[in-house]
Write a protein that holds these residues in place. Structure first.
Motif, PDB file in Angstrom:
ATOM      1  N   VAL A 269       0.833  -1.204   0.000  1.00 45.17           N
ATOM      2  CA  VAL A 269       0.000   0.000   0.000  1.00 45.17           C
ATOM      3  C   VAL A 269       0.872   1.260   0.000  1.00 45.17           C
ATOM      4  CG1 VAL A 269      -1.727   1.303   1.276  1.00 45.17           C
ATOM      5  CG2 VAL A 269      -1.915  -1.189   1.131  1.00 45.17           C
ATOM      6  N   ILE A 270       1.921   1.253   0.806  1.00 42.44           N
ATOM      7  CA  ILE A 270       2.827   2.409   0.844  1.00 42.44           C
ATOM      8  C   ILE A 270       3.491   2.605  -0.520  1.00 42.44           C
ATOM      9  CG2 ILE A 270       4.957   3.298   1.866  1.00 42.44           C
ATOM     10  CD1 ILE A 270       4.145   1.891   4.469  1.00 42.44           C
ATOM     11  N   PHE A 271       3.855   1.506  -1.162  1.00 43.73           N
ATOM     12  CA  PHE A 271       4.422   1.583  -2.516  1.00 43.73           C
ATOM     13  C   PHE A 271       3.429   2.235  -3.481  1.00 43.73           C
ATOM     14  CE2 PHE A 271       4.592  -0.443  -6.728  1.00 43.73           C
ATOM     15  CZ  PHE A 271       5.864  -0.046  -7.156  1.00 43.73           C
ATOM     16  N   GLN A 272       2.152   1.843  -3.396  1.00 44.43           N
ATOM     17  CA  GLN A 272       1.136   2.437  -4.258  1.00 44.43           C
ATOM     18  C   GLN A 272       0.981   3.928  -3.985  1.00 44.43           C
ATOM     19  OE1 GLN A 272      -0.637   1.251  -6.784  1.00 44.43           O
ATOM     20  NE2 GLN A 272       0.271  -0.790  -6.679  1.00 44.43           N
ATOM     21  N   TRP A 273       1.023   4.317  -2.736  1.00 45.55           N
ATOM     22  CA  TRP A 273       0.911   5.737  -2.401  1.00 45.55           C
ATOM     23  C   TRP A 273       2.078   6.538  -2.971  1.00 45.55           C
ATOM     24  CZ3 TRP A 273      -0.655   5.360   3.502  1.00 45.55           C
ATOM     25  CH2 TRP A 273      -1.973   4.911   3.577  1.00 45.55           C
ATOM     26  N   ILE A 274       3.274   6.012  -2.861  1.00 48.36           N
ATOM     27  CA  ILE A 274       4.462   6.720  -3.381  1.00 48.36           C
ATOM     28  C   ILE A 274       4.368   6.856  -4.890  1.00 48.36           C
ATOM     29  CG2 ILE A 274       6.958   6.563  -3.680  1.00 48.36           C
ATOM     30  CD1 ILE A 274       7.104   5.196  -0.966  1.00 48.36           C
ATOM     31  N   ILE A 275       3.972   5.780  -5.570  1.00 47.83           N
ATOM     32  CA  ILE A 275       3.852   5.818  -7.026  1.00 47.83           C
ATOM     33  C   ILE A 275       2.801   6.840  -7.457  1.00 47.83           C
ATOM     34  CG2 ILE A 275       3.116   4.503  -9.051  1.00 47.83           C
ATOM     35  CD1 ILE A 275       5.909   3.823  -8.171  1.00 47.83           C
ATOM     36  N   HIS A 276       1.649   6.840  -6.801  1.00 46.71           N
ATOM     37  CA  HIS A 276       0.565   7.736  -7.205  1.00 46.71           C
ATOM     38  C   HIS A 276       0.814   9.178  -6.771  1.00 46.71           C
ATOM     39  CE1 HIS A 276      -1.502   3.928  -7.935  1.00 46.71           C
ATOM     40  NE2 HIS A 276      -2.367   4.611  -8.670  1.00 46.71           N
ATOM     41  N   ALA A 277       1.620   9.369  -5.737  1.00 49.63           N
ATOM     42  CA  ALA A 277       1.990  10.733  -5.373  1.00 49.63           C
ATOM     43  C   ALA A 277       2.960  11.333  -6.384  1.00 49.63           C
ATOM     44  CB  ALA A 277       2.610  10.754  -3.976  1.00 49.63           C
ATOM     45  N   SER A 278       3.684  10.473  -7.078  1.00 49.33           N
ATOM     46  CA  SER A 278       4.654  10.930  -8.077  1.00 49.33           C
ATOM     47  C   SER A 278       4.053  11.017  -9.468  1.00 49.33           C
ATOM     48  CB  SER A 278       5.869   9.986  -8.098  1.00 49.33           C
ATOM     49  OG  SER A 278       6.435   9.862  -6.804  1.00 49.33           O
ATOM     50  N   LEU A 279       3.169  10.070  -9.790  1.00 47.73           N
ATOM     51  CA  LEU A 279       2.573  10.005 -11.120  1.00 47.73           C
ATOM     52  C   LEU A 279       1.063   9.867 -10.991  1.00 47.73           C
ATOM     53  CD1 LEU A 279       5.039   7.424 -12.744  1.00 47.73           C
ATOM     54  CD2 LEU A 279       5.074   9.907 -13.050  1.00 47.73           C
ATOM     55  N   SER A 280       0.343  10.488 -11.904  1.00 47.86           N
ATOM     56  CA  SER A 280      -1.110  10.368 -11.923  1.00 47.86           C
ATOM     57  C   SER A 280      -1.483   9.114 -12.702  1.00 47.86           C
ATOM     58  CB  SER A 280      -1.734  11.607 -12.568  1.00 47.86           C
ATOM     59  OG  SER A 280      -3.132  11.545 -12.511  1.00 47.86           O
ATOM     60  N   LEU A 281      -1.703   8.024 -11.988  1.00 41.47           N
ATOM     61  CA  LEU A 281      -1.981   6.724 -12.590  1.00 41.47           C
ATOM     62  C   LEU A 281      -3.349   6.218 -12.154  1.00 41.47           C
ATOM     63  CD1 LEU A 281       1.442   4.915 -11.975  1.00 41.47           C
ATOM     64  CD2 LEU A 281       0.659   5.949 -14.104  1.00 41.47           C
ATOM     65  N   TRP A 282      -3.827   5.208 -12.859  1.00 38.95           N
ATOM     66  CA  TRP A 282      -5.029   4.501 -12.456  1.00 38.95           C
ATOM     67  C   TRP A 282      -4.700   3.626 -11.251  1.00 38.95           C
ATOM     68  CZ3 TRP A 282      -3.849  -0.669 -12.897  1.00 38.95           C
ATOM     69  CH2 TRP A 282      -2.846  -1.003 -13.797  1.00 38.95           C
ATOM     70  N   TRP A 283      -5.708   3.443 -10.412  1.00 40.37           N
ATOM     71  CA  TRP A 283      -5.539   2.582  -9.252  1.00 40.37           C
ATOM     72  C   TRP A 283      -5.798   1.134  -9.654  1.00 40.37           C
ATOM     73  CZ3 TRP A 283      -3.545   4.136  -4.711  1.00 40.37           C
ATOM     74  CH2 TRP A 283      -3.544   5.506  -4.423  1.00 40.37           C
ATOM     75  N   PRO A 284      -4.933   0.215  -9.270  1.00 42.39           N
ATOM     76  CA  PRO A 284      -5.148  -1.194  -9.641  1.00 42.39           C
ATOM     77  C   PRO A 284      -6.413  -1.781  -9.037  1.00 42.39           C
ATOM     78  CG  PRO A 284      -3.336  -0.993  -8.069  1.00 42.39           C
ATOM     79  CD  PRO A 284      -3.689   0.388  -8.501  1.00 42.39           C
ATOM     80  N   TYR A 285      -6.819  -1.268  -7.868  1.00 46.14           N
ATOM     81  CA  TYR A 285      -8.060  -1.709  -7.227  1.00 46.14           C
ATOM     82  C   TYR A 285      -8.884  -0.473  -6.890  1.00 46.14           C
ATOM     83  CZ  TYR A 285      -5.407  -6.014  -6.682  1.00 46.14           C
ATOM     84  OH  TYR A 285      -4.654  -7.130  -6.919  1.00 46.14           O
ATOM     85  N   PRO A 286     -10.188  -0.473  -7.182  1.00 42.23           N
ATOM     86  CA  PRO A 286     -11.011   0.723  -6.951  1.00 42.23           C
ATOM     87  C   PRO A 286     -11.050   1.145  -5.490  1.00 42.23           C
ATOM     88  CG  PRO A 286     -12.384  -1.192  -7.470  1.00 42.23           C
ATOM     89  CD  PRO A 286     -10.980  -1.588  -7.745  1.00 42.23           C
ATOM     90  N   PHE A 287     -10.933   0.201  -4.549  1.00 43.30           N
ATOM     91  CA  PHE A 287     -11.028   0.561  -3.130  1.00 43.30           C
ATOM     92  C   PHE A 287      -9.741   1.186  -2.604  1.00 43.30           C
ATOM     93  CE2 PHE A 287     -10.338  -4.031  -3.602  1.00 43.30           C
ATOM     94  CZ  PHE A 287      -9.080  -4.164  -3.051  1.00 43.30           C
ATOM     95  N   LEU A 288      -8.686   1.253  -3.433  1.00 42.63           N
ATOM     96  CA  LEU A 288      -7.457   1.935  -3.028  1.00 42.63           C
ATOM     97  C   LEU A 288      -7.506   3.431  -3.305  1.00 42.63           C
ATOM     98  CD1 LEU A 288      -4.582  -0.494  -4.143  1.00 42.63           C
ATOM     99  CD2 LEU A 288      -5.388  -0.033  -1.818  1.00 42.63           C
ATOM    100  N   ASP A 289      -8.465   3.863  -4.104  1.00 45.07           N
ATOM    101  CA  ASP A 289      -8.589   5.278  -4.452  1.00 45.07           C
ATOM    102  C   ASP A 289      -8.978   6.084  -3.216  1.00 45.07           C
ATOM    103  OD1 ASP A 289      -8.878   7.703  -5.639  1.00 45.07           O
ATOM    104  OD2 ASP A 289     -10.537   7.116  -6.956  1.00 45.07           O
ATOM    105  N   LEU A 290      -8.082   6.957  -2.787  1.00 45.49           N
ATOM    106  CA  LEU A 290      -8.289   7.731  -1.565  1.00 45.49           C
ATOM    107  C   LEU A 290      -9.283   8.871  -1.736  1.00 45.49           C
ATOM    108  CD1 LEU A 290      -4.547   7.853  -0.488  1.00 45.49           C
ATOM    109  CD2 LEU A 290      -6.365   6.567   0.657  1.00 45.49           C
ATOM    110  N   SER A 291      -9.678   9.157  -2.962  1.00 35.98           N
ATOM    111  CA  SER A 291     -10.657  10.229  -3.179  1.00 35.98           C
ATOM    112  C   SER A 291     -12.093   9.751  -2.986  1.00 35.98           C
ATOM    113  CB  SER A 291     -10.499  10.797  -4.593  1.00 35.98           C
ATOM    114  OG  SER A 291     -10.805   9.809  -5.571  1.00 35.98           O
ATOM    115  N   ALA A 292     -12.283   8.433  -2.896  1.00 40.45           N
ATOM    116  CA  ALA A 292     -13.630   7.899  -2.700  1.00 40.45           C
ATOM    117  C   ALA A 292     -14.138   8.237  -1.301  1.00 40.45           C
ATOM    118  CB  ALA A 292     -13.635   6.392  -2.919  1.00 40.45           C
TER     119      ALA A 292
END
Length: 330
Positions: A269-292
């Protein structure tokens, strides 16, 4: 399954809100507790842990010979080796095919992290089984040759009296040979890593397959998702081969090693946060999207699922032990 970007994950507004704070608590809070549990139960040099925890019981979790010996003496270690080799090649072929068809972006999924982990488990297990079977077969051959030589020399002579001293010497020699092998494997870092990966991958496989088949798959069915062979294999074959290895091996399943499972998911999860904080990417799982809006609920639900997933595999291990003691070891 690439999902569309719902919002720009590289902006500060995406991360500075109450949802991210709650999700961070669910993800980061268990990690210090997991580290403390491992420090308390896992470290052999921690004198306080030895005094406070089960003493002798705490020291039985590292057994190198258990990493390559089957659960029953009637099963030759070569059968376990053969199963691990077959499992490793099946998992490797499936993983390579998945990378060729879907590209390296597939590695953003937790399922693929788990799949790679199980593949590594079978790769290391094959190496350990080879290293264990070779001296095992060599010692067995030497002992059989020694017995045959003694029988030839003695002929049909069967002493009425029992030479207890000679028999004890022979037992001591045999015991010393096996004790040397146990000591070698017990001190092997590879064997320790192998046992940790077993507990880690067991919980992770249960989590990925349960989440996919009971949560994600029904959602995809409603969206008329086209299921393919690789998707089915990556969400099933890992559990099948791991259960097969579990049925054959003699590894233990201590509860405190759920900490490795928790830390593995936390790192993902921390890896996903670092990647998405650096690049605007799609989330591999919809429930990981922090904007929901319900992101904290999803994060908490997945975090709580670690306990039943690990408990389910522990139940399988307990059922295996019950069957062994009830039907084979009595």
């Amino acid at each position: 399954m690439s999902l569309l970007v719902t919002s720009d994950t590289t902006t500060l507004s995406y991360w500075l809100n109450w949802r991210v704070f709650l999700c961070s608590v669910w993800v980061l809070a268990p990690i210090p507790f997991a580290v403390y549990i491992l420090w308390k139960y896992e470290c052999p040099d921690n004198s306080k842990s030895v005094k406070n925890c089960h003493k002798e019981h705490e020291r039985i979790f590292w057994h190198g010979d258990e990493t390559w010996k089957p659960c029953l003496k009637q099963i030759h270690p070569l059968w376990l080796l053969a199963f691990r080799l077959v499992g490793f090649f099946i998992l490797s072929a499936t993983l390579i095919a998945d990378l060729v068809v879907h590209g390296f972006d597939i590695l953003l999924y937790y399922t693929q992290w788990t799949f790679v982990l199980v593949t590594i488990y079978f790769g290391i297990g094959s190496i350990i089984s080879i290293c264990g079977c070779y001296p095992h077969c060599k010692i067995a051959t030497a002992l059989n040759a020694h017995h045959a030589q003694m029988d030839t020399e003695n002929g049909l002579f069967i002493p009425l009296s029992f030479d207890g001293a000679s028999l004890e010497v022979r037992r001591n020699e045999k015991s010393s040979i096996y004790d040397l092998g146990k000591l070698e494997f017990a001190n092997s870092r590879l064997s320790q890593i192998f046992q940790v990966i077993f507990q880690m991958s067991a919980g992770a496989v249960m989590l990925t397959d349960c989440v996919y088949w009971f949560i994600i798959f029904p959602f995809l069915t409603l969206k008329d998702y086209d299921m393919n062979v690789l998707t089915v294999l990556t969400h099933s074959i890992n559990l099948v081969v791991l259960l097969g290895d579990t049925a054959l091996n003699s590894l233990r399943f201590p509860w405190f090693r759920i900490s490795y499972f928790i830390m593995f998911t936390g790192v993902y999860v921390i890896f996903q946060w670092i990647i998405h904080a650096s690049l605007s990417l799609w989330w591999p799982y919809p429930f990981l999207d922090l904007s929901a809006t319900f992101a904290p609920v999803w994060y908490l639900s997945v975090a709580l699922m670690h306990l039943p997933c690990y408990a389910l595999y522990a139940l399988i291990m307990g059922l295996k032990r019950y069957i062994l003691y009830r039907w084979f070891l009595q």
